[in-house]
Design a protein around this motif. Sequence first.
Motif, PDB file in Angstrom:
ATOM      1  N   GLY A  92       0.857  -1.171   0.000  1.00 31.83           N
ATOM      2  CA  GLY A  92       0.000   0.000   0.000  1.00 31.83           C
ATOM      3  C   GLY A  92       0.893   1.219   0.000  1.00 31.83           C
ATOM      4  N   GLY A  93       1.423   1.566  -1.165  1.00 29.74           N
ATOM      5  CA  GLY A  93       2.379   2.657  -1.250  1.00 29.74           C
ATOM      6  C   GLY A  93       3.753   2.215  -0.780  1.00 29.74           C
ATOM      7  N   LEU A  94       4.598   3.186  -0.478  1.00 27.41           N
ATOM      8  CA  LEU A  94       5.967   2.884  -0.084  1.00 27.41           C
ATOM      9  C   LEU A  94       6.090   2.489   1.380  1.00 27.41           C
ATOM     10  CD1 LEU A  94       7.802   5.824  -1.935  1.00 27.41           C
ATOM     11  CD2 LEU A  94       7.575   3.429  -2.667  1.00 27.41           C
ATOM     12  N   ARG A  95       5.103   2.841   2.188  1.00 26.35           N
ATOM     13  CA  ARG A  95       5.222   2.636   3.634  1.00 26.35           C
ATOM     14  C   ARG A  95       4.720   1.280   4.105  1.00 26.35           C
ATOM     15  NH1 ARG A  95       2.523   7.220   6.992  1.00 26.35           N
ATOM     16  NH2 ARG A  95       3.404   5.906   8.642  1.00 26.35           N
ATOM     17  N   TYR A  96       3.842   0.664   3.331  1.00 23.20           N
ATOM     18  CA  TYR A  96       3.192  -0.556   3.820  1.00 23.20           C
ATOM     19  C   TYR A  96       3.392  -1.719   2.852  1.00 23.20           C
ATOM     20  CZ  TYR A  96       0.982   2.884   6.815  1.00 23.20           C
ATOM     21  OH  TYR A  96       0.768   3.908   7.703  1.00 23.20           O
ATOM     22  N   GLU A  97       3.913  -2.803   3.373  1.00 22.41           N
ATOM     23  CA  GLU A  97       4.104  -4.022   2.590  1.00 22.41           C
ATOM     24  C   GLU A  97       3.476  -5.188   3.351  1.00 22.41           C
ATOM     25  OE1 GLU A  97       7.799  -6.969   1.874  1.00 22.41           O
ATOM     26  OE2 GLU A  97       8.101  -4.940   1.076  1.00 22.41           O
ATOM     27  N   TYR A  98       2.751  -6.019   2.619  1.00 16.39           N
ATOM     28  CA  TYR A  98       2.091  -7.166   3.238  1.00 16.39           C
ATOM     29  C   TYR A  98       2.711  -8.455   2.718  1.00 16.39           C
ATOM     30  CZ  TYR A  98      -1.375  -3.597   4.387  1.00 16.39           C
ATOM     31  OH  TYR A  98      -1.994  -2.466   4.848  1.00 16.39           O
ATOM     32  N   GLY A 103       0.905 -20.734   7.428  1.00 12.89           N
ATOM     33  CA  GLY A 103       1.235 -21.843   8.318  1.00 12.89           C
ATOM     34  C   GLY A 103       1.363 -23.176   7.616  1.00 12.89           C
ATOM     35  N   ASP A 104       1.023 -23.219   6.344  1.00 12.92           N
ATOM     36  CA  ASP A 104       1.096 -24.466   5.571  1.00 12.92           C
ATOM     37  C   ASP A 104       2.186 -24.353   4.505  1.00 12.92           C
ATOM     38  OD1 ASP A 104      -1.025 -25.747   6.982  1.00 12.92           O
ATOM     39  OD2 ASP A 104      -2.465 -24.555   5.834  1.00 12.92           O
ATOM     40  N   ASP A 105       1.813 -23.868   3.328  1.00 14.08           N
ATOM     41  CA  ASP A 105       2.793 -23.712   2.256  1.00 14.08           C
ATOM     42  C   ASP A 105       3.742 -22.543   2.514  1.00 14.08           C
ATOM     43  OD1 ASP A 105       1.654 -25.834   0.873  1.00 14.08           O
ATOM     44  OD2 ASP A 105       0.242 -24.537  -0.170  1.00 14.08           O
ATOM     45  N   TYR A 106       3.248 -21.561   3.256  1.00 13.74           N
ATOM     46  CA  TYR A 106       4.059 -20.385   3.578  1.00 13.74           C
ATOM     47  C   TYR A 106       4.155 -20.260   5.098  1.00 13.74           C
ATOM     48  CZ  TYR A 106       3.405 -19.197  -1.335  1.00 13.74           C
ATOM     49  OH  TYR A 106       3.393 -19.230  -2.714  1.00 13.74           O
ATOM     50  N   LYS A 107       5.154 -20.914   5.649  1.00  9.16           N
ATOM     51  CA  LYS A 107       5.294 -20.960   7.112  1.00  9.16           C
ATOM     52  C   LYS A 107       5.891 -19.676   7.673  1.00  9.16           C
ATOM     53  CE  LYS A 107       5.637 -25.991   7.161  1.00  9.16           C
ATOM     54  NZ  LYS A 107       4.240 -26.160   7.576  1.00  9.16           N
ATOM     55  N   ARG A 108       6.585 -18.925   6.822  1.00  7.08           N
ATOM     56  CA  ARG A 108       7.155 -17.643   7.230  1.00  7.08           C
ATOM     57  C   ARG A 108       6.579 -16.533   6.349  1.00  7.08           C
ATOM     58  NH1 ARG A 108      13.657 -18.887   8.032  1.00  7.08           N
ATOM     59  NH2 ARG A 108      13.423 -20.471   9.684  1.00  7.08           N
ATOM     60  N   PRO A 109       6.477 -15.308   6.864  1.00  5.80           N
ATOM     61  CA  PRO A 109       5.987 -14.201   6.036  1.00  5.80           C
ATOM     62  C   PRO A 109       6.815 -14.083   4.758  1.00  5.80           C
ATOM     63  CG  PRO A 109       6.133 -13.528   8.337  1.00  5.80           C
ATOM     64  CD  PRO A 109       6.793 -14.878   8.253  1.00  5.80           C
ATOM     65  N   THR A 110       6.123 -14.163   3.600  1.00  7.66           N
ATOM     66  CA  THR A 110       6.803 -14.236   2.308  1.00  7.66           C
ATOM     67  C   THR A 110       6.373 -13.088   1.405  1.00  7.66           C
ATOM     68  OG1 THR A 110       6.841 -16.656   2.486  1.00  7.66           O
ATOM     69  CG2 THR A 110       7.242 -15.700   0.306  1.00  7.66           C
ATOM     70  N   LYS A 111       7.353 -12.413   0.822  1.00  9.12           N
ATOM     71  CA  LYS A 111       7.078 -11.321  -0.110  1.00  9.12           C
ATOM     72  C   LYS A 111       6.579 -11.904  -1.426  1.00  9.12           C
ATOM     73  CE  LYS A 111      10.070  -8.030  -0.193  1.00  9.12           C
ATOM     74  NZ  LYS A 111      11.260  -7.153  -0.457  1.00  9.12           N
ATOM     75  N   LEU A 112       5.423 -11.389  -1.907  1.00  5.46           N
ATOM     76  CA  LEU A 112       4.816 -11.903  -3.131  1.00  5.46           C
ATOM     77  C   LEU A 112       4.276 -10.761  -3.988  1.00  5.46           C
ATOM     78  CD1 LEU A 112       2.630 -14.780  -1.617  1.00  5.46           C
ATOM     79  CD2 LEU A 112       4.734 -15.091  -2.929  1.00  5.46           C
ATOM     80  N   PRO A 113       4.145 -10.986  -5.303  1.00 10.38           N
ATOM     81  CA  PRO A 113       3.428 -10.016  -6.137  1.00 10.38           C
ATOM     82  C   PRO A 113       1.982  -9.902  -5.633  1.00 10.38           C
ATOM     83  CG  PRO A 113       4.642 -11.567  -7.501  1.00 10.38           C
ATOM     84  CD  PRO A 113       4.683 -12.103  -6.106  1.00 10.38           C
ATOM     85  N   ALA A 114       1.390  -8.738  -5.819  1.00 12.44           N
ATOM     86  CA  ALA A 114       0.045  -8.506  -5.299  1.00 12.44           C
ATOM     87  C   ALA A 114      -0.966  -9.524  -5.824  1.00 12.44           C
ATOM     88  CB  ALA A 114      -0.411  -7.090  -5.638  1.00 12.44           C
TER      89      ALA A 114
END
Length: 216
Positions: A92-98, A103-114
């Motif tokens: 969400g702009g430069l300040r916010y990244e999700y 917990g299954d295929d992505y056990k750790r927070p993973t950077k992805l295309p929107a």
Amino acid sequence: MALCLGQVFSKDKTFRPRKRFEPGTQRFELYKKAQASLKSGLDLRKVVQLPEGENLNDWIAVHVVDFFNRINLIYGTVSEYCTERTCPIMSGGLRYEYRWQDGDDYKRPTKLPALKYMNLLMDWIESLINNEDIFPTRVGVPFPKNFQQVCKKILSRLFRVFVHVYIHHFDSICSMGAEAHINTCYKHYYYFISEFSLIDHSELEPLKAMTEKICN
């Protein structure tokens, strides 16, 4: 609002099949009551209030499914502009990244295309609302003890869709003449989560200025 959204946004571009309530069920009757209030032009702050004598979890369940449908429709309409090239990060702009974590295929927070993030998000929500152990539809079957916690997580992640659409794709929304309709959908969502304290207000920070402008 339902009619307007259907007229403005292309139903052919719904990101996921629409989740429907079974006719004849209490949930369906609650849904019809909520839709009738929306179409009546009542103050949205009053529309979200729990009807007298109704169960809070049923009311929350109806709205979670309805918001999933509406936000799914909004994102589906702009998804052709949301590519790995235009939106390489779910943000969400430069300040916010999700980052995505399930917990299954992505056990750790993973950077992805929107777009990838949205696909995973909608799959995840769909699996929850179709799970009878979490969203029971049979008469007499109770909601699980963690039901509201699950709904809070769903609603907080749906908020991220609003953030991305407003910040990165609002020009496309405006070009369709749909600004008023997405604003109404957002206001409905915001008043609902505020009425029942379903999201910590710190999570709403990315759209704080806009919210103060259109929701006061």
